[in-house]
Design an enzyme around this catalytic site. Structure first.
Site, PDB file in Angstrom:
ATOM      1  N   GLY A  14      -5.737  -2.891  -1.054  1.00 17.34           N
ATOM      2  CA  GLY A  14      -5.131  -2.733  -2.374  1.00 17.34           C
ATOM      3  C   GLY A  14      -6.169  -2.683  -3.473  1.00 17.34           C
ATOM      4  CB  SER A  15      -9.557  -2.070  -3.330  1.00 19.53           C
ATOM      5  OG  SER A  15      -9.597  -1.188  -2.228  1.00 19.53           O
ATOM      6  N   GLY A  18      -7.285  -2.814 -10.691  1.00 14.84           N
ATOM      7  CA  GLY A  18      -7.193  -4.246 -10.906  1.00 14.84           C
ATOM      8  C   GLY A  18      -8.289  -5.073 -10.259  1.00 14.84           C
ATOM      9  N   GLY A  20      -8.708  -5.819  -7.173  1.00 18.24           N
ATOM     10  CA  GLY A  20      -9.235  -5.192  -5.966  1.00 18.24           C
ATOM     11  C   GLY A  20     -10.342  -4.197  -6.258  1.00 18.24           C
ATOM     12  CE1 TYR A 152       2.441 -12.252  -6.933  1.00 21.27           C
ATOM     13  CE2 TYR A 152       2.558 -14.221  -8.308  1.00 21.27           C
ATOM     14  CZ  TYR A 152       1.822 -13.185  -7.749  1.00 21.27           C
ATOM     15  OH  TYR A 152       0.475 -13.103  -8.001  1.00 21.27           O
TER      16      TYR A 152
END
Length: 262
Positions: A14-15, A18, A20, A152
């Site tokens: 997930g990079s 943000g 990541g 979450y």
């Protein structure tokens, strides 16, 4: 202290944006070979382009790691990593009584099971080589469960449990497993969430972010949102040779939001 990842192969899930992306960039600046990951070819290619000259040591993997098929495809293409950063995650403000089963399952598969599958795939090779680093990017919400997104917070607590247990499972192998707990951070996702307030007030994103922290995370000691690079710095340090005696830890980069001595 000079942190050097020359010769190390790093995966950051997930990079493409943000925390990541900032983490992947930091690893590249420290000499690592890095695989970035995103769900679409366009997002991955955009991320590689934004790396500029650093992209020479970076590759992109397009795949949805929230499901088993995506993880299998990743392992088939890249059978070895020395460092795995389980950063993939989603968040959404939603009341407990309006959160359907499907959302609980989606959050669990994305935030928890992606890290389980990836860690399970790469940890044995790290053990064979006698060195490795696994980091779960959790959240202060895993300790301080938010009333407005319980689903979450639950997944972030789950990450803490898995990281601690896996660290024990890998005791004495030279492989460390830790969690990093960001607080409110000015990632693209948070910026999008705050955009309406930026437009309404005319204030900068940083000012609106600070106001949000003061209102919704009033225990914050820094009284502002962190920058993504500030979180990435902790992730990179705990993945380094210098952090070899740190394992099974939950390291907070929350600006002091969690009111605890330890």
């Amino acid at each position: 202290m000079k942190i050097d990842f020359t010769g190390r192969h790093v995966l950051v899930t997930g990079s493409t944006s943000g925390i990541g992306f900032a983490t992947a960039k930091g690893f590249l600046e420290a000499g690592a070979n890095v695989v970035l990951n995103g769900r679409s070819d366009s997002s991955v290619q955009d991320a590689l382009q934004r790396l500029g000259g650093l992209a020479a040591k970076a590759e992109g993997f397009v795949g949805d790691l929230s499901n088993e098929a995506g993880c299998r495809a990743l392992v088939a293409k890249y059978p070895r990593f020395d460092v795995v950063i389980n950063n993939l995650g989603i968040f959404k403000l939603e009341d407990f009584f309006e959160t359907p089963d499907s959302e609980w399952q989606r959050f669990f598969e994305t935030n928890v099971m992606s890290g389980v599958r990836v860690s399970r795939a790469y940890a044995p090779g790290m053990v064979e080589r006698g060195w490795g680093r696994i980091v779960f990017v959790s959240s202060e919400s895993g300790v301080n469960i938010p009333a407005d997104m319980i689903h979450y917070g639950f997944t972030k607590t789950g990450q803490l449990s898995i990281a601690r247990g896996l660290a024990k499972r890998l005791a004495g192998t030279g492989v460390t497993v830790n969690s990093v707990l960001p607080g409110p951070t000015l990632s693209e996702g948070v910026a999008q969430m705050l955009q309406a307030d930026v437009e309404r007030t005319g204030d900068s994103l940083e000012k609106v972010g600070a106001d949000f922290v003061k209102q919704h995370r009033s225990t914050s000691i820094i009284q502002r949102a962190a920058r993504v690079e500030e979180v990435a710095n902790m992730i990179i340090y705990v993945s380094s040779e210098q952090a070899s005696a740190t394992t099974g830890a939950a390291l907070r980069v929350d600006g002091g939001v969690v009111d605890s001595l330890v």
